[in-house]
Write an enzyme that holds these catalytic residues in place. Structure first.
Site, PDB file in Angstrom:
ATOM      1  N   LYS A 145      -3.761   2.281  -5.040  1.00 43.19           N
ATOM      2  CA  LYS A 145      -3.036   0.956  -5.961  1.00 43.19           C
ATOM      3  C   LYS A 145      -3.050   0.408  -6.811  1.00 43.19           C
ATOM      4  CE  LYS A 145       1.202  -2.019  -5.664  1.00 43.19           C
ATOM      5  NZ  LYS A 145       1.506  -3.779  -4.376  1.00 43.19           N
ATOM      6  N   ASP A 150       1.391  -7.642 -10.983  1.00 43.90           N
ATOM      7  CA  ASP A 150       2.764  -7.139 -10.652  1.00 43.90           C
ATOM      8  C   ASP A 150       3.773  -8.573 -10.385  1.00 43.90           C
ATOM      9  OD1 ASP A 150       4.777  -6.609  -9.102  1.00 43.90           O
ATOM     10  OD2 ASP A 150       3.742  -6.578  -7.432  1.00 43.90           O
ATOM     11  N   LYS A 193       8.989 -12.061  -9.816  1.00 43.08           N
ATOM     12  CA  LYS A 193       8.840 -12.392  -8.355  1.00 43.08           C
ATOM     13  C   LYS A 193       8.383 -14.613  -8.995  1.00 43.08           C
ATOM     14  CE  LYS A 193       5.156  -9.983  -6.853  1.00 43.08           C
ATOM     15  NZ  LYS A 193       5.468  -9.799  -5.086  1.00 43.08           N
ATOM     16  N   ASP A 202      -3.412  -6.872  -7.688  1.00 45.14           N
ATOM     17  CA  ASP A 202      -2.589  -6.073  -7.391  1.00 45.14           C
ATOM     18  C   ASP A 202      -3.172  -4.634  -7.681  1.00 45.14           C
ATOM     19  OD1 ASP A 202      -0.166  -5.770  -5.559  1.00 45.14           O
ATOM     20  OD2 ASP A 202       1.235  -5.479  -6.704  1.00 45.14           O
ATOM     21  N   ASP A 253      10.309  -4.986  -6.839  1.00 46.51           N
ATOM     22  CA  ASP A 253       8.689  -5.534  -6.353  1.00 46.51           C
ATOM     23  C   ASP A 253       8.763  -4.507  -5.152  1.00 46.51           C
ATOM     24  OD1 ASP A 253       7.111  -7.412  -6.723  1.00 46.51           O
ATOM     25  OD2 ASP A 253       8.326  -8.814  -5.407  1.00 46.51           O
ATOM     26  N   ARG A 265       4.516   1.220  -3.906  1.00 45.71           N
ATOM     27  CA  ARG A 265       5.047   2.661  -2.535  1.00 45.71           C
ATOM     28  C   ARG A 265       5.929   3.948  -3.737  1.00 45.71           C
ATOM     29  NH1 ARG A 265       8.915  -0.188   0.448  1.00 45.71           N
ATOM     30  NH2 ARG A 265       7.756  -2.521   0.105  1.00 45.71           N
TER      31      ARG A 265
HETATM   32  N1  BES Z   1       1.731  -6.445  -4.827  1.00 46.51           N
HETATM   33  C1  BES Z   1       3.106  -6.779  -3.702  1.00 46.51           C
HETATM   34  C2  BES Z   1       2.233  -7.127  -2.503  1.00 46.51           C
HETATM   35  C3  BES Z   1       1.805  -8.501  -2.201  1.00 46.51           C
HETATM   36  C4  BES Z   1       1.979  -9.834  -1.756  1.00 46.51           C
HETATM   37  C5  BES Z   1      -0.395  -8.399  -2.354  1.00 46.51           C
HETATM   38  C6  BES Z   1       1.468 -11.029  -1.650  1.00 46.51           C
HETATM   39  C7  BES Z   1      -0.921  -8.994  -2.235  1.00 46.51           C
HETATM   40  C8  BES Z   1      -0.480 -10.420  -1.899  1.00 46.51           C
HETATM   41  C9  BES Z   1       3.838  -5.818  -3.445  1.00 46.51           C
HETATM   42  O1  BES Z   1       4.261  -5.403  -4.511  1.00 46.51           O
HETATM   43  C10 BES Z   1       5.186  -6.129  -3.008  1.00 46.51           C
HETATM   44  O2  BES Z   1       6.098  -7.216  -4.433  1.00 46.51           O
HETATM   45  N2  BES Z   1       5.888  -6.809  -2.106  1.00 46.51           N
HETATM   46  C11 BES Z   1       7.309  -7.286  -1.743  1.00 46.51           C
HETATM   47  C12 BES Z   1       7.604  -5.840  -1.609  1.00 46.51           C
HETATM   48  C13 BES Z   1       9.707  -6.240  -0.931  1.00 46.51           C
HETATM   49  C14 BES Z   1       9.765  -6.748  -2.434  1.00 46.51           C
HETATM   50  C15 BES Z   1      10.099  -4.597  -0.139  1.00 46.51           C
HETATM   51  C16 BES Z   1       7.112  -7.907  -0.680  1.00 46.51           C
HETATM   52  O3  BES Z   1       5.680  -8.059   0.403  1.00 46.51           O
HETATM   53  O4  BES Z   1       7.337  -8.929  -1.003  1.00 46.51           O
HETATM   54 ZN    ZN Z   2       2.664  -5.152  -5.651  1.00 46.11          ZN
HETATM   55 ZN    ZN Z   3       6.118  -5.460  -6.260  1.00 47.34          ZN
END
Ligand code: BES
Ligand code: ZN
Ligand code: ZN
Length: 489
Positions: free
Chosen positions: A257, A262, A269, A280, A339, A343
Site C-alpha cells: 500500500k 492519507d 481524519k 501510509d 478513509d 483496500r
Molecule cells: N491509513 C489508515 C490506517 C492507519 C491508522 C494506519 C492508524 C496507521 C495508523 C487507513 O486508511 C484508515 O484510515 N483506516 C480506517 C478505516 C475505517 C474508515 C473503516 C481506520 O482504521 O479507522
Molecule cells: Zn490509509
Molecule cells: Zn484512510
C-alpha cells in the site's frame, strides 16, 4: 562498514571496545577480558544486569582508550533480540561519544548456547541498523554514524562466516531504504516523486521496472485506485518490479500500500488521527526496499513487486461517500467511507497481478487499519491468510527477525458486514467492531484461489520515539522478514 576480525583483543588497533556480559555466567574466554571483568565486579560492584554499563578508560595491558562492559542479564534470558538491542545501544553510545570505530568482543558461542551464526548475525543487525541517522532535513548535522564496526571472533568462525557481513549489510540496507522513504515528508514524496525514487533504486539493483502513469491506469480501468487519487492534484502511479531466478519453481507477488498521505479524503481524519499519515506508504516502502536488495540475495524464486501510489485528499474533485466505482476486475464498490482507501488501491493492484502474472503466492503489506493497532499494539503486525502453510512461514520468518506477525482469523460469516445495498461490495463494514478483519475480508473478495496473505503493519511501521536500533520515524518493518521468507518459500 561491518567487519569480522580475529585479533588478540589486547592488541586490537581500535580505540573503543564493547564487551557484552551476563550477570550469572562467564561468556568470554579471552584472559584480558576475564581479568578486566573481575576488576569491574570487585572494584565497581558491576553485576552485568540487563542494560547495566561500566566504562574503563585506558585499561592496562591493552591499546584501548575505552572499554564498555554492557550487561545482558541472566544467561537463561538472553536471546537474539537481546543481542540486537545490546549492539544497537552500544552503537548509539559510541555515536554520542563521537567515536569513529568500535570493536565488539563477540561472546563465546558455545558458552552462549546459541548458534554461532545467530550470535554474529543479530549483533551485526543491531549495530548496522542502530548506526543509521535520518538527518537529511537538518541543516546542522549533530552526529555522524560510525565508519567501521568490527566483531571479534575466533579465526575458525571468521573463515566460516566470511559471507555473513555483506549479506547482513545488504538486507539491512533494504530496511534503511524503507525507513528513509517512510520518514520522508509527504511534500517530498508525491506519487510521482516516490515512483521516481523507487525507479532510481531499481536501476541500481538491475531490477526490471515499469512505472504506470495516470493515463495508463485509466486505460487499464483501475477505477478503485483512481477514485482514491481523484481528490489530489498529485497524480497516481503504479510501479511494477520484476526479479527472476533461473532455477525458480515458484512465482511470488508482493503488493505494498502506497498512500503517500492519507488525509482521509472527504471523510477527513479528525483530532490527532491525521498526524503521522505520511507513513501510509510503509507497505510500498517495505516491498520496494525488499526488491532493491533481492538481486544481491538471489533467492531461488521469481518475485514481482507492485506498489500502487496515490495521495488521499479532499477537494472538489474528490470521491464522495456513496459514490460507486468499478474495480479492475469488474466488481463495483460502494465507497461509504473515503478513509477506507487502502483496500481500494490494493484490490486493483492485486487483481492486476493475478491476471497478469498468475502467481503461486501473493502477499500484501499495508498500514491498513487502526483496528489492527487496537488489537495487537504498536509492535506486532496482523496476518490474514487463506493458506496455513504460508501464514506459518510468515510468522516464523517474523520471529526470526523480530518483526513479529500474529495470525488473525478470516471468518466467512463476517463477510455480510461488507454488503452494499447498491453495489457488489461496500468498502466499509456495517459494524464498528473487528475492522482489521473486515478490511482483510474485503481484500479476500478479490484474490480468488491464489495462496494469499495480508499483513496489516499499521502498528509497527512507524515509531514516535527512538528504540534501541531504530530512530524515530519509519521502522522499515517487513523488509528483513520478507528477505528471510523468500529464502524458505
Ligand atoms: N491509513 C489508515 C490506517 C492507519 C491508522 C494506519 C492508524 C496507521 C495508523 C487507513 O486508511 C484508515 O484510515 N483506516 C480506517 C478505516 C475505517 C474508515 C473503516 C481506520 O482504521 O479507522
Ligand atoms: Zn490509509
Ligand atoms: Zn484512510
Amino acid at each position: 562498514m561491518l567487519e569480522l576480525t580475529s585479533v588478540d583483543i589486547k592488541k586490537a588497533p581500535v580505540a573503543v571496545a564493547i564487551i557484552p556480559v551476563c550477570s550469572d555466567k562467564l561468556i568470554h574466554e579471552d584472559p584480558t577480558i576475564v581479568a578486566l571483568l573481575k576488576k569491574a565486579k570487585s572494584a565497581d560492584n558491576f553485576k552485568g544486569e540487563k542494560d547495566e554499563v561500566i566504562t574503563f578508560f585506558n585499561p592496562e595491558n591493552t591499546k584501548f582508550k575505552k572499554v564498555l562492559f554492557i550487561g545482558l542479564g541472566e544467561h537463561k534470558d538472553v536471546n537474539a533480540e537481546g543481542l540486537r538491542v545490546m549492539a544497537g545501544k552500544a552503537v548509539s553510545e559510541a555515536i554520542k561519544a563521537k567515536n569513529n570505530e568500535i570493536i565488539f568482543a563477540v561472546p563465546d558461542t558455545i558458552k552462549m548456547k546459541m548458534e554461532p551464526v545467530t550470535v554474529i548475525e543479530v549483533m551485526m543487525e543491531g549495530a548496522f541498523l542502530g548506526n543509521h541517522l535520518f538527518d537529511q532535513y537538518k541543516k546542522e548535522k549533530k552526529n555522524t554514524p560510525l565508519k567501521k564496526i568490527s566483531f571479534n571472533v575466533t579465526p575458525d568462525l571468521r573463515k566460516k562466516y566470511a559471507g555473513l557481513t555483506s549479506k547482513t549489510e545488504t538486507i539491512c540496507q533494504g530496511t534503511l531504504l524503507a525507513r528513509e522513504w517512510v520518514s520522508t515528508p509527504s511534500n517530498d514524496k508525491t506519487p510521482v516523486r516516490f515512483a521516481a525514487m523507487i525507479k532510481k533504486q531499481m536501476l541500481k539493483a538491475k531490477i526490471k521496472t515499469t512505472v504506470f502513469t495516470e493515463k495508463q491506469l485509466i486505460r487499464k480501468k483501475m477505477g478503485a485506485l483512481l477514485s482514491v487519487a481523484a481528490g489530489s492534484k498529485n497524480s497516481p502511479r503504479m510501479v511494477v518490479m520484476e526479479y527472476n531466478h533461473p532455477k525458480a519453481k515458484k512465482k511470488v507477488v508482493l503488493v505494498g500500500k502506497g498512500v503517500t498521505f492519507d488525509s482521509g479524503g472527504l471523510n477527513l481524519k479528525v483530532g490527532g488521527s491525521i498526524d503521522g499519515m505520511k507513513m501510509d506508504m510503509a507497505g510500498a516502502a517495505a516491498v520496494a526496499g525488499t526488491m532493491a536488495v533481492i538481486s544481491k540475495l538471489s533467492p531461488k524464486v521469481n518475485v514481482i513487486g507492485i506498489t500502487p501510489l496515490v495521495e488521499n485528499m479532499p477537494s472538489g474533485e474528490a470521491t464522495r461517500p456513496g459514490d460507486i466505482v468499478k474495480t479492475y476486475d469488474g466488481k463495483t464498490v460502494e465507497i461509504n467511507n473515503t478513509d477506507a482507501e487502502g483496500r481500494l488501491i490494493l484490490v486493483d493492484a492485486m487483481s492486476y497481478a493475478n491476471k497478469t502474472y498468475k502467481p503461486d503466492i501473493m502477499i500484501d503489506l499495508a498500514t491498513l487499519t487502526g483496528a489492527c493497532v487496537v488489537a495487537l499494539g504498536e509492535k506486532i503486525a496482523g496476518v490474514f491468510s487463506n493458506n496455513d502453510t504460508l501464514s506459518e512461514k510468515i510468522v516464523a520468518a517474523g520471529n526470526k527477525t523480530h518483526e513479529r506477525c500474529w495470525r488473525m482469523p478470516l471468518p466467512d460469516d463476517y463477510k455480510e458486514l461488507m454488503k452494499s445495498d447498491f453495489a457488489d461490495i461496500s468498502n466499509l463494514s456495517s459494524s464498528r467492531w473487528g475492522g482489521a478483519i473486515t478490511a482483510a475480508l474485503f481484500l479476500k473478495a478479490f484474490v480468488g484461489d491464489t495462496g494469499w496473505a495480508h499483513i496489516d503493519i499499521a502498528g509497527p511501521a512507524y515509531a514516535l520515539k527512538r528504540t534501541p536500533y531504530c530512530g524515530a520515524g519509519g521502522t522499515g518493518f517487513g523488509v528483513r522478514m520478507l528477505c528471510n521468507l523468500l529464502e524458505t518459500i
